[in-house]
Every structure is written in C-alpha cells, then in structure tokens.
Design a protein around this motif. Structure first.
Motif, mmCIF file in Angstrom:
data_model
loop_
_atom_site.group_PDB
_atom_site.id
_atom_site.type_symbol
_atom_site.label_atom_id
_atom_site.label_comp_id
_atom_site.label_asym_id
_atom_site.label_seq_id
_atom_site.Cartn_x
_atom_site.Cartn_y
_atom_site.Cartn_z
ATOM 1 N N ARG A 60 -111.982 35.295 -3.520
ATOM 2 C CA ARG A 60 -112.356 36.431 -4.365
ATOM 3 C C ARG A 60 -113.727 36.217 -5.005
ATOM 4 N N GLY A 61 -114.590 37.224 -4.849
ATOM 5 C CA GLY A 61 -115.931 37.158 -5.409
ATOM 6 C C GLY A 61 -116.936 36.495 -4.504
ATOM 7 N N GLY A 62 -116.473 35.907 -3.387
ATOM 8 C CA GLY A 62 -117.365 35.176 -2.496
ATOM 9 C C GLY A 62 -117.405 35.759 -1.099
ATOM 10 N N THR A 63 -117.604 34.884 -0.130
ATOM 11 C CA THR A 63 -117.718 35.270 1.274
ATOM 12 C C THR A 63 -116.579 34.655 2.061
ATOM 13 N N LEU A 64 -115.907 35.461 2.856
ATOM 14 C CA LEU A 64 -114.840 34.995 3.737
ATOM 15 C C LEU A 64 -115.384 34.991 5.163
ATOM 16 N N PHE A 65 -115.484 33.799 5.746
ATOM 17 C CA PHE A 65 -116.031 33.650 7.093
ATOM 18 C C PHE A 65 -114.883 33.551 8.085
ATOM 19 N N LEU A 66 -114.737 34.559 8.917
ATOM 20 C CA LEU A 66 -113.668 34.613 9.908
ATOM 21 C C LEU A 66 -114.218 34.119 11.235
ATOM 22 N N ASP A 67 -114.003 32.850 11.511
ATOM 23 C CA ASP A 67 -114.523 32.229 12.730
ATOM 24 C C ASP A 67 -113.566 32.467 13.889
ATOM 25 N N GLU A 68 -114.092 32.405 15.109
ATOM 26 C CA GLU A 68 -113.290 32.588 16.326
ATOM 27 C C GLU A 68 -112.480 33.885 16.251
ATOM 28 N N ILE A 69 -113.105 34.947 15.769
ATOM 29 C CA ILE A 69 -112.410 36.217 15.586
ATOM 30 C C ILE A 69 -111.925 36.786 16.913
ATOM 31 N N GLY A 70 -112.609 36.447 17.986
ATOM 32 C CA GLY A 70 -112.237 36.978 19.297
ATOM 33 C C GLY A 70 -110.952 36.409 19.849
ATOM 34 N N ASN A 71 -110.415 35.373 19.226
ATOM 35 C CA ASN A 71 -109.181 34.748 19.714
ATOM 36 C C ASN A 71 -107.933 35.295 19.044
ATOM 37 N N MET A 72 -108.088 36.282 18.178
ATOM 38 C CA MET A 72 -106.925 36.841 17.491
ATOM 39 C C MET A 72 -106.117 37.721 18.439
ATOM 40 N N PRO A 73 -104.778 37.602 18.433
ATOM 41 C CA PRO A 73 -103.947 38.535 19.210
ATOM 42 C C PRO A 73 -104.042 39.936 18.623
ATOM 43 N N LEU A 74 -103.784 40.942 19.450
ATOM 44 C CA LEU A 74 -103.939 42.327 19.017
ATOM 45 C C LEU A 74 -103.072 42.688 17.805
ATOM 46 N N PRO A 75 -101.806 42.241 17.721
ATOM 47 C CA PRO A 75 -101.025 42.576 16.517
ATOM 48 C C PRO A 75 -101.659 42.058 15.228
ATOM 49 N N ALA A 76 -102.222 40.854 15.283
ATOM 50 C CA ALA A 76 -102.886 40.299 14.101
ATOM 51 C C ALA A 76 -104.146 41.097 13.769
ATOM 52 N N GLN A 77 -104.830 41.577 14.798
ATOM 53 C CA GLN A 77 -106.021 42.396 14.573
ATOM 54 C C GLN A 77 -105.664 43.660 13.795
ATOM 55 N N ALA A 78 -104.523 44.255 14.122
ATOM 56 C CA ALA A 78 -104.095 45.477 13.427
ATOM 57 C C ALA A 78 -103.865 45.211 11.946
ATOM 58 N N LYS A 79 -103.258 44.070 11.618
ATOM 59 C CA LYS A 79 -103.004 43.737 10.213
ATOM 60 C C LYS A 79 -104.305 43.477 9.460
ATOM 61 N N LEU A 80 -105.241 42.826 10.114
ATOM 62 C CA LEU A 80 -106.530 42.579 9.473
ATOM 63 C C LEU A 80 -107.263 43.895 9.241
ATOM 64 N N LEU A 81 -107.213 44.788 10.225
ATOM 65 C CA LEU A 81 -107.872 46.079 10.085
ATOM 66 C C LEU A 81 -107.344 46.837 8.874
ATOM 67 N N THR A 82 -106.030 46.849 8.702
ATOM 68 C CA THR A 82 -105.431 47.554 7.564
ATOM 69 C C THR A 82 -105.951 47.009 6.239
ATOM 70 N N ALA A 83 -106.042 45.700 6.130
ATOM 71 C CA ALA A 83 -106.544 45.094 4.896
ATOM 72 C C ALA A 83 -107.989 45.485 4.632
ATOM 73 N N LEU A 84 -108.804 45.502 5.675
ATOM 74 C CA LEU A 84 -110.220 45.829 5.502
ATOM 75 C C LEU A 84 -110.408 47.302 5.174
ATOM 76 N N GLU A 85 -109.613 48.160 5.789
ATOM 77 C CA GLU A 85 -109.726 49.594 5.526
ATOM 78 C C GLU A 85 -109.331 49.928 4.094
ATOM 79 N N ARG A 86 -108.261 49.332 3.629
ATOM 80 C CA ARG A 86 -107.738 49.656 2.297
ATOM 81 C C ARG A 86 -108.372 48.817 1.198
ATOM 82 N N ARG A 87 -109.085 47.750 1.588
ATOM 83 C CA ARG A 87 -109.664 46.814 0.625
ATOM 84 C C ARG A 87 -108.594 46.268 -0.317
#
Length: 450
Positions: free
Chosen positions: A232-259
């Motif tokens: 919180r308040g800083g930078t979150l570095f998501l490394d190797e993002i291309g290795n995420m399975p599609l279901p996990a990608q959907a959950k991450l997308l929801t978090a980013l959309e809703r903040r």
C-alpha cells in the motif's frame, strides 16, 4: 523447485519452529542450518553467507515490536552480496511486515505457516537472488543508443501513475527497470514489492495477493495481509505475468478494475493504493494471443510498454559491463586486479550472450574465481556453444527476416541442449551456465520439447 546447492539459514529462538522449518526444507534443498541466538550470527557469516535467511523478528520473550529482527535484517542487507531474507512473525502485523519489506526483506511469513506457502516463498527468494543484479551495481548500466532511449522513457514515465509493462528476454534486467521507475516516482519513499506470478500456486493465488481472514480455510490460523495490502502506497511489481493461468488472470483483472480486493473469508472489500509495474519474457505475438493472455487484462497493464534490449543489440555496453563486474568480484573475493586480454575482449564483445547481462555477470564471477594467468583469457569465462550455433548466429544476424524466428529458436534449442550435456543433466548447473533461473530453464525445456 529443489536446489541441492542452496544454503539456507533459519534464525529463530523457538527450537520447535526451527526444527519444523528445517525438516521441511531439507527435503528440497541442500544445506539448511539453524541458529537460535542472533549474537552468534557474525561467526556464522565468517564461514559463508547463506543464500536465504528465514528471520524471526522477535527473540526476547514478550517482545512483539520486531526491533531485534529488523536490526539483524539491516546487518544482513549491508553485506556485499546479501542473502534473500524472509521475515517470520507470529503476529499478523501488517505495518511490521511492511517495514521488513521496506528494509529489504524479499517476503514475509506468518507463523504458523502453510508448508506450500513457505516452500514457495523460499523458491521465490532463491530465484530472485540468482537473477538479481549485484547490489552495488548501478541500475541500467550502459550508454549505448538503445540504453539511452530506454533511460529517457523511464525518466518520462516514472513521475506518472501509469501502469507499465516491461518486456524483454531473461537476464536483461526487467526488475532493474521496474525499480528505476519506482525509485524516481512519487512513491519512492514507500515500498517496492516484487511478486513472481509464475511461482504462485494457483490454489493459494487469492490468499497470496488479496490476503485471508482467520478460519477462511484449513490452516488459516490468523489473518494475513496479501501483497496488494502489503505494498500500500508503493509499487507492486508483478514479474513473470505471462505465466499466470487464465483463471488467475480473471481474478487479477477484477481487482485492478475495481481498485479493491476482498480477502478470503472477509465480508467487505478493501481499497488498494498501489502502482502496478509488470514484466514478462513472452514475445508479443504470444502475449496478444487470447488463449495465452486475456486482452482486457493486457490493456489494463500495458498503458506504457518498455522494451529492454538484449545484450546482443547493445554491444557497445559490453566492455563497460565487463570492467564493472570484474572489478566488483575482484574486490568481493579479494582477488588480484587483472587486465582483460585484448583477444578476449574481442571475443566477448562478439559473443551472442543468450543469457544477457545476467549471463555476463555470472561469467565474470567465474573468471575472477578461476583465472590463473596475469590476464583474463576468454577461456576463463566458461563460455561455450555448439559449432553449428556459433556459425548460425552471424548468419541469422546477416539475414534478418527470412526465417529469423526459426533460426533463433533452433539456436536457443541447441545452446540449451549443449549446456545440459556439459552439466550432465544437472538443471541447476545448466541454468547457471546459461544465465537463467531454474524456472525459466524448465519453461524453455518444455517449449523446445527437450
């Protein structure tokens, strides 16, 4: 991922905790030592610095402020080549965990831990230490035209809040770019937290990123902050993002959309305040393939795209990098200062460097340790390639287009096969030869069907 060459230190005054962690880690890794008294740490460091330290933050009975452990953390981070440190605490205290991360810990674990979570944390710490730049090396070294362009883009994007995606091959320094963005941003005084998305078990993905509440699942014995809350308040570095399975990608997308994120077992969402910088070594054709990566998530992440050039595209930087790392390791290992033979410099500048700057750094370390002549020779750097690969490299460079992707793929496959042969099948050794992490090498083995 098991690494029999890794050395791990568990620094905890609770004998039962130290014993349990030691028994678990010895199944997968090599030397695992335990230490109950931080006063004995100096003597242990004289015999060698471990790769990873699991560090309890409290030693005196009744103390819960973490000052003792943080002092040890500062001492470890001040070493010439510090170990990766995983903070251990029996108290689910987010501010204390964040303070440990700010001071350089790579992760934190709440006791009692989940075994899979602890193993993943140690694997991630080992991979990050293997791939991290030498701490005293300045970030983004090089003054070639491609590096000047990259530095200018970093300077332009850093002061903004835009999400950034960093693209590049293994070993080019994508995390260094991410840290440079954070370090010159308005969030520089807050935490930079790196997460290897490819190493997160799918079963614990939500708990790791979003946190959980006590009792939300078996073994959830206390509340735990996720990475979004810890950064919180800083930078979150998501490394190797291309290795995420599609279901996990959907959950991450929801978090980013809703903040906002909802910890497992919680009945309300929590707002998030992080800047997202992500990275992947996927080529852009695969990155834009919907069967590999969700287009809607990609558009959330790649507001700004930075491409880090491979070392073969910035050969003007090689002499300076060689001089820097040779000098650095001479000082670190107490070796005599040697000049680099002219013929060796020519060959090193012509080398294709499939592992990029990481491979060059490892090669310099090897040369400093093993060189026996008055000057560094090319042979001291431990570089090799099949004859066919050596012949194919200039040919591919001379005829761009016309099957270039196939030639590069064939060259990569031959180089990996040769490294495995020389390492007699030892994955860890082959990965070091190639300047790759073990996880990256396993992915390439799958890609080429080796």
């Amino acid at each position: 991922m098991a690494d029999p060459t890794a050395s791990i230190l568990i620094l905890d005054d609770d004998d039962d905790v130290a014993c349990a962690a030691s028994m678990l880690l010895r199944r997968r890794h090599g030397a695992v030592a335990t230490l109950g008294d931080p006063a004995r740490l100096e003597a242990l460091l004289q015999a060698g610095v471990p790769d990873v330290v699991l560090l309890d933050l409290n030693f005196t009975p009744g103390r819960i402020d973490g000052t003792e452990g943080l002092a040890v953390l500062d001492r470890l981070r001040a070493l010439p080549r510090p170990p990766s440190v995983i903070a251990l605490t029996a108290y689910a205290d987010v501010p204390l965990a964040v303070e440990a991360l700010k001071r350089g810990a790579s992760d934190f674990i709440t006791k009692p831990w989940d075994n899979a979570r602890l193993l993943a944390a140690v694997d991630g710490a080992l991979a990050r230490r293997a791939s991290a730049a030498v701490p005293s090396a300045p970030a983004l070294m090089g003054d070639s035209a491609p590096m000047r362009e990259l530095k200018a883009m970093v300077a332009g994007v850093a002061p903004t809040e835009a999400n950034v995606m960093v693209l590049g091959e293994n070993g080019v320094g994508k995390e260094l770019v991410a840290r440079a963005i954070h370090g010159t941003s308005s969030r520089a005084g807050s935490i930079f937290l790196a997460v290897d998305m490819g190493a997160l078990p799918e079963t614990t993905f939500e708990s790791e990123l979003f946190g959980h509440r006590k009792g939300s699942f078996t073994d959830a014995r206390s509340d735990r902050a996720g990475r979004f809350q810890a950064a919180r308040g800083g930078t979150l570095f998501l490394d190797e993002i291309g290795n995420m399975p599609l279901p996990a990608q959907a959950k991450l997308l929801t978090a980013l959309e809703r903040r906002e994120v909802t910890p497992l077992g919680a009945d309300r969402a929590e707002p998030i305040d992080v800047r997202i910088v992500s990275a992947t070594n996927l080529d852009e054709a695969r990155l834009f393939d919907p069967s590999v990566f969700r287009p809607d998530l990609l558009f959330r992440l790649n507001t700004i795209v930075l491409r880090v050039p491979p070392l073969r595209e910035r050969r003007d930087d090689i002499p300076g990098l060689l001089h820097h790392y040779l000098s650095l390791y001479e000082a670190q290992y107490g070796r005599p200062v040697r000049e680099l033979a002219a013929h060796a410099l020519v060959r090193l500048c012509e080398w294709s460097w499939p592992g990029n700057v990481r491979a060059l750094r490892h090669a310099c370390e090897r040369a400093v340790i093993l060189a026996a002549q008055a000057e560094y020779r090319f042979e001291d750097f431990g570089l090799f390639a099949p004859a066919s690969a050596a012949q194919a490299a200039p040919a591919a460079a001379a005829r761009p287009g016309d099957g270039e992707e196939y030639k590069l793929g064939a060259l990569e496959r031959e180089t990996i096969a040769a490294a495995l042969d020389k390492a007699k099948g030892n994955i860890s050794l082959a990965a070091r030869m190639l300047g790759l992490s073990r996880a990256a090498l396993y992915r390439k083995l799958g890609k080429h069907g080796i």
